[in-house]
Write a protein that holds these residues in place. Structure first.
Motif, PDB file in Angstrom:
ATOM      1  N   SER A 148       0.851  -1.193   0.000  1.00  0.00           N
ATOM      2  CA  SER A 148       0.000   0.000   0.000  1.00  0.00           C
ATOM      3  C   SER A 148       0.884   1.239   0.000  1.00  0.00           C
ATOM      4  N   SER A 149       0.296   2.407  -0.046  1.00  0.00           N
ATOM      5  CA  SER A 149       1.145   3.601  -0.061  1.00  0.00           C
ATOM      6  C   SER A 149       1.925   3.684   1.252  1.00  0.00           C
TER       7      SER A 149
ATOM      8  N   ARG B 224       0.959  -6.813  -3.429  1.00  0.00           N
ATOM      9  CA  ARG B 224      -0.152  -6.063  -4.019  1.00  0.00           C
ATOM     10  C   ARG B 224      -1.466  -6.616  -3.484  1.00  0.00           C
TER      11      ARG B 224
ATOM     12  N   ASP C 232      -9.552   2.865  -1.952  1.00  0.00           N
ATOM     13  CA  ASP C 232      -8.483   3.338  -2.809  1.00  0.00           C
ATOM     14  C   ASP C 232      -8.371   2.426  -4.044  1.00  0.00           C
TER      15      ASP C 232
ATOM     16  N   THR D 117      -5.883   1.174  -5.459  1.00  0.00           N
ATOM     17  CA  THR D 117      -4.943   0.057  -5.324  1.00  0.00           C
ATOM     18  C   THR D 117      -5.528  -1.097  -4.512  1.00  0.00           C
ATOM     19  N   GLU D 118      -6.614  -0.848  -3.806  1.00  0.00           N
ATOM     20  CA  GLU D 118      -7.220  -1.902  -2.990  1.00  0.00           C
ATOM     21  C   GLU D 118      -8.533  -2.398  -3.580  1.00  0.00           C
TER      22      GLU D 118
ATOM     23  N   ILE E 224     -13.114  -4.024  -7.695  1.00  0.00           N
ATOM     24  CA  ILE E 224     -13.693  -3.689  -9.003  1.00  0.00           C
ATOM     25  C   ILE E 224     -13.390  -2.215  -9.297  1.00  0.00           C
TER      26      ILE E 224
ATOM     27  N   GLU F 175      -5.248  11.600  -8.390  1.00  0.00           N
ATOM     28  CA  GLU F 175      -5.306  10.371  -7.586  1.00  0.00           C
ATOM     29  C   GLU F 175      -6.141   9.293  -8.290  1.00  0.00           C
TER      30      GLU F 175
ATOM     31  N   GLY G 241       0.529   6.892 -12.984  1.00  0.00           N
ATOM     32  CA  GLY G 241      -0.569   6.941 -12.030  1.00  0.00           C
ATOM     33  C   GLY G 241      -0.453   5.738 -11.122  1.00  0.00           C
TER      34      GLY G 241
ATOM     35  N   THR H 111      -0.770   1.676 -10.068  1.00  0.00           N
ATOM     36  CA  THR H 111      -0.759   0.319 -10.593  1.00  0.00           C
ATOM     37  C   THR H 111      -1.849  -0.442  -9.861  1.00  0.00           C
TER      38      THR H 111
ATOM     39  N   TYR I  51       9.499   9.480 -13.571  1.00  0.00           N
ATOM     40  CA  TYR I  51       9.332  10.183 -12.283  1.00  0.00           C
ATOM     41  C   TYR I  51      10.575  10.986 -11.916  1.00  0.00           C
TER      42      TYR I  51
ATOM     43  N   ASN J 175       9.631  -0.945 -10.242  1.00  0.00           N
ATOM     44  CA  ASN J 175       8.500  -0.371  -9.509  1.00  0.00           C
ATOM     45  C   ASN J 175       8.631  -0.625  -7.996  1.00  0.00           C
TER      46      ASN J 175
ATOM     47  N   ARG K  22       1.659  15.453  -0.048  1.00  0.00           N
ATOM     48  CA  ARG K  22       1.815  14.091  -0.563  1.00  0.00           C
ATOM     49  C   ARG K  22       0.463  13.411  -0.712  1.00  0.00           C
ATOM     50  N   GLU K  23       0.403  12.610  -1.755  1.00  0.00           N
ATOM     51  CA  GLU K  23      -0.829  11.876  -2.018  1.00  0.00           C
ATOM     52  C   GLU K  23      -0.815  10.606  -1.196  1.00  0.00           C
TER      53      GLU K  23
ATOM     54  N   GLU L 147      -3.533   7.271   0.530  1.00  0.00           N
ATOM     55  CA  GLU L 147      -4.665   6.465   0.103  1.00  0.00           C
ATOM     56  C   GLU L 147      -5.992   7.209   0.195  1.00  0.00           C
ATOM     57  N   GLY L 148      -6.944   6.776  -0.608  1.00  0.00           N
ATOM     58  CA  GLY L 148      -8.297   7.310  -0.554  1.00  0.00           C
ATOM     59  C   GLY L 148      -8.404   8.738  -1.064  1.00  0.00           C
ATOM     60  N   GLY L 149      -7.402   9.176  -1.835  1.00  0.00           N
ATOM     61  CA  GLY L 149      -7.472  10.516  -2.389  1.00  0.00           C
ATOM     62  C   GLY L 149      -7.179  11.611  -1.375  1.00  0.00           C
TER      63      GLY L 149
ATOM     64  N   LYS M 142       3.990  12.758 -10.428  1.00  0.00           N
ATOM     65  CA  LYS M 142       3.339  13.604 -11.422  1.00  0.00           C
ATOM     66  C   LYS M 142       2.537  14.692 -10.714  1.00  0.00           C
TER      67      LYS M 142
END
Ligand SMILES: Cc1cc2nc3c(=O)[nH]c(=O)nc-3n(C[C@H](O)[C@H](O)[C@H](O)COP(=O)(O)OP(=O)(O)OC[C@H]3O[C@@H](n4cnc5c(N)ncnc54)[C@H](O)[C@@H]3O)c2cc1C
Lengths: 321, 257
Positions: free
Chosen positions: A94-95, A152, A196, A198-199, A202, A245, A252, A254, B38, B125, B159-160, B162-164, B181
Motif C-alpha cells: 500500500s502507499s 499487491r 483506494d 490500489t485496494e 472492481i 489520484e 498513475g 498500478t 518520475y 517499480n 503528498r498523495e 490512500e483514498g485521495g 506527477k
C-alpha cells in the motif's frame, strides 16, 4: 516453525482485505503469526486477529501513531522487529507499506521486495513473484536474508476465517522519544468515500471517450451499484476533468482488481502498464480496433453513452437477486 | 542550496522487452533507454529551486554500467543540473545495495540540504531506494510529493496518500523527497543546454571503490513472459443484448461478481 510478522492494516476497526490475504497465507502455511496493529482505535481488531490464529500482537496504540510519520513509524517498527525476531515480514504494498518498509528494512538489513503478486514456500524458502517493466515480464524474487515481502492487494486468496481464538498476547509499543524532523501539518480529505484504487476489487475507469467531467456521473452510477472505485486515463486527468489520484497507468496507480471496466479508453501502453494485471478486463469502446480490445477479456463495441446506463440497470437487477 | 538528485536509466515503456535465453534477465542491448519518467520531475524541481535560489548547486547521481547510463546524467545537465556523478556498477543491483552506494557517495561529497528522487522507477517499480537512502543517512523523507515549497530551513510538501487524501508535511532539512506527477512540468532541454551537457566532464566512481560491506538483499531470477491471456471475446448485438450477455458472462463464466 517459521515465525511471520504481519502488518495488519485496518480501517475503522475492520481488517482490510489485504490484511486478510496475508493472514490467510500464514494460516495456509501453518506459520506462527505475530501482528503489528497500529492506532489508538485498534482494540476492536484484537479478537479478530485472535480468530485468525495470531498469537502475539505488537500494538502501537499511542495517539501519536494515529497519523503516519515515517520517522516515528520507522523507529517503532524497528523495535517490533527486534522483539519479534521474525523469519519473514509480510505487509501490503500500500502507499504506507511502500513508504515505510523499505526504510525499516534498510535499518534492519533485511531483504525487502515491494509490489509482489505471488508468494509461496518452496523447500522451506520463501519465493515471491514480481512483475517487472510495467508487467511486460515476471521474475521470481529470491531473498538472501530475512524477507520483507510487500504484496499487491487482491493477489492472494482469502480463506474462510479459521476461528482459532488464540487469545493473543499483547505487547504495547510506546511512542519512541525522538527529535522528529517531520511534522504533518494538515490532512486534506479527498471527496471520495470509496476504497483506494490500489485496494479496489472492481474498478470502473473512464477515458477521453467520456467526453467531459459531467459524464463521469455515468461511471459513478455504475460504480455505486458494483461497490467499485472509479479510475481514469491520463488524458482526462491532464484535461482537468478528474484529480490525479484517479489516474491509472505508468504515471498513475498500478492496480490489479478482479474486474476492470475500461470505458472510452483506447488502451495506450502507458495505461496498460497500470492495469494489465487485472484478472478480468472489460472494454467498452466504439472503436473495434482500439488496442484495449486486444487486452480485454470481454470487448463491447458500442457507444458508451448508450451502454453504461443499461449496464448499470442490468447489474442492479442481477445483484438484487 | 546543495541539492542531489538520484536518477535511474530505465527501458522506455514503448520498448519491447526480450528475455535472455537463460532467463537471467532482459536483453539490455535491444532496449531503448530513457530517464525514468518520475525522475524527470525530480530533476525539474531541483532546477526550479536553483533558479529561485541563486548560488544553489544541483548534482545528479546515477548508478549502472557507466558507458550507457552517462546519457541520463547528460540529459539532466542539459535540463539545467550542474554536476554529474556515475557510480559504475553491474546491470541489476538490488534496492538496498543501490541505496547504500548512493548514500555513501552523497556522504563523501559533503554537506547537502535536499535529495530528490522519483517516487518509483518504472522498471522494478520498487519505490524503495529513496526511503532507504534517507534511513542510511539518518534524515527524514517524504514520498510521492506533488507540491514542494522551500522556506527557510524547512520543506513544506503535499503528498498523495490512500483514498485521495492529501497530507501537508513540514520537514526540517536536510531531507529526502520523492517526486510524482503533478509536482511540475519537466522542461525540454535547450540547445545550448545540450551542447553544454555534451562537453561536461562527469565524475566517475567505481562501486567497489566505495568499500561497502556486502549487502544480502533480493535477487531476481527466472525472468519469463506473463501467461498468455485468452483471446478477447467480442460481444455483439444491440446495446441491450450486449449488456445482458456481458453481465451473464461476468457472473457465470468469469465469476467476477
Ligand atoms: C511518459 C508518459 C506517461 C504516461 N502515463 C500515463 C498513465 O499513467 N496513464 C494513462 O492512462 N496514460 C498515460 N500516458 C498517456 C497515454 O499515452 C495516452 O495518451 C492516454 O492513456 C490516452 O487516454 P485515453 O485512452 O483516455 O484517450 P484516447 O486515446 O483519446 O482514447 C479515447 C477512446 O475513447 C473511445 N471513444 C470515444 N468516444 C466513445 C464513445 N462515445 N463510446 C465509447 N468509446 C468512445 C475512442 O474510440 C478511443 O479509443 C502517458 C504518456 C507518456 C508519454
Amino acid at each position: 516453525m517459521s515465525k511471520v510478522l504481519i502488518f495488519t492494516e485496518h480501517q475503522n476497526g475492520t481488517l482490510k482485505r489485504s490484511a486478510l490475504e496475508l493472514l490467510s497465507f500464514a494460516n495456509k502455511e501453518s506459520l506462527q503469526i505475530s501482528a503489528i496493529l497500529v492506532g489508538s482505535h485498534s482494540h476492536s481488531v484484537i479478537s479478530e486477529l485472535g480468530s485468525w490464529g495470531v498469537t502475539q500482537i505488537y500494538q502501537l496504540n499511542d495517539t501519536s501513531f494515529d497519523q503516519y510519520n515515517p520517522e516515528l513509524f520507522d523507529a517503532a517498527f524497528f523495535e517490533v522487529a527486534q522483539q519479534a525476531t521474525p523469519n519473514l515480514i509480510l505487509a501490503s504494498s500500500s502507499s504506507l507499506g511502500k513508504d515505510l518498509f523499505p526504510r525499516v528494512s534498510a535499518r534492519l538489513n533485511f531483504a525487502c521486495a515491494s509490489d509482489c503478486t505471488h508468494l509461496e514456500f518452496n523447500n522451506g524458502q520463501i519465493k515471491a513473484t514480481k512483475p517487472l517493466y510495467s508487467g511486460k515480464c515476471l521474475a521470481d524474487v529470491q531473498f538472501e536474508t530475512t524477507p520483507v515481502v510487500l504484496m499487491r492487494a487482491n493477489q492472494l486468496p482469502v480463506m474462510e476465517k479459521p476461528n482459532k481464538n488464540s487469545s493473543p498476547q499483547i505487547t504495547s509499543i510506546p511512542a519512541p522519544s525522538l527529535d522528529l524532523k517531520t511534522v504533518v501539518k494538515n490532512i486534506v480529505k479527498g471527496t471520495s468515500q470509496r476504497l483506494d484504487l490500489t485496494e479496489a476489487n472492481i474498478i470502473v475507469a473512464g477515458g477521453r471517450g467520456v467526453k467531459g467531467p459531467e459524464n463521469f456521473k455515468l461511471l459513478n452510477d455504475l460504480a455505486d451499484v458494483l461497490g467499485a472505485t472509479v479510475g481514469a486515463s491520463r488524458a482526462v486527468v491532464d484535461a482537468g476533468w478528474v484529480p490525479h489520484e484517479m489516474q491509472v497507468g505508468q504515471t498513475g496507480k498500478t492496480v490489479a482488481p478482479t474486474l476492470y471496466i475500461a470505458v472510452g479508453i483506447s488502451g495506450a501502453i502507458q495505461h496498460l502498464a497500470g492495469m494489465s494485471g487485472s484478472k478480468v478486463i472489460v472494454a467498452i469502446n466504439s472503436d473495434p480496433n482500439a488496442p484495449i480490445m486486444q487486452k480485454a477479456t470481454y470487448g463491447v463495441v458500442g457507444d458508451l453513452f448508450e451502454i453504461l446506463p443499461k449496464l448499470t440497470e442490468e447489474f442492479k437487477q442481477v445483484l438484487a437477486h | 542550496m546543495k541539492i542531489f538528485v538520484c536518477i535511474k536509466q530505465v527501458p522506455d515503456t514503448e520498448t519491447k522487452i526480450k528475455i535472455l535465453p537463460d532467463s537471467s534477465g532482459i536483453d539490455a542491448a535491444t532496449v531503448k533507454w530513457v530517464v525514468n519518467p518520475y525522475d524527470e520531475y525530480a530533476i525539474e524541481e531541483a532546477v526550479k529551486i536553483k533558479e529561485s535560489l541563486p548560488g544553489s548547486v544541483v548534482t545528479v547521481i546515477t548508478l549502472g554500467p557507466k558507458k550507457r547510463v552517462a546519457d541520463v546524467l547528460r540529459t539532466a545537465i542539459a535540463m539545467g543540473a550542474d554536476e554529474g556523478i556515475i557510480i559504475d556498477a553491474p546491470e541489476s543491483l538490488d534496492p538496498l545495495s543501490t541505496a547504500k552506494a548512493l548514500a555513501a557517495t552523497i556522504k563523501k561529497e559533503g554537506e547537502f540540504d535536499l535529495i530528490l528522487t522519483g517516487q518509483a522507477a518504472i522498471d522494478d517499480n520498487a519505490s524503495s531506494v529513496g526511503p532507504m537512502v534517507a534511513q542510511i543517512l539518518s534524515i527524514p523523507h517524504s514520498a510521492v510529493i506533488s507540491k514542494l515549497t522551500v522556506t527557510n530551513e524547512s520543506f513544506l510538501v503535499e503528498r498523495e496518500v490512500e483514498g485521495g487524501n492529501k497530507e501537508v508535511v513540514q520537514m526540517q532539512g536536510p531531507a529526502l523527497i520523492s517526486a510524482t506527477k503533478g509536482l511540475n512540468t519537466p522542461r525540454y532541454a535547450s540547445l545550448p543546454g545540450i551542447m553544454k551537457a555534451k562537453k561536461k566532464v562527469l565524475k566517475e566512481l567505481d562501486l567497489n571503490g566505495l568499500n561497502l560491506e556486502k549487502t544480502l538483499g533480493t535477487k531476481f531470477t527466472h525472468y519469463r513472459l506473463p501467461p498468455e491471456k485468452p483471446a478477447t471475446k467480442i460481444i455483439s448485438g444491440d446495446a441491450s443484448t450486449q449488456v445482458r450477455e456481458l453481465v451473464r458472462l461476468l457472473r457465470d463464466e468469469a465469476k467476477a461478481l
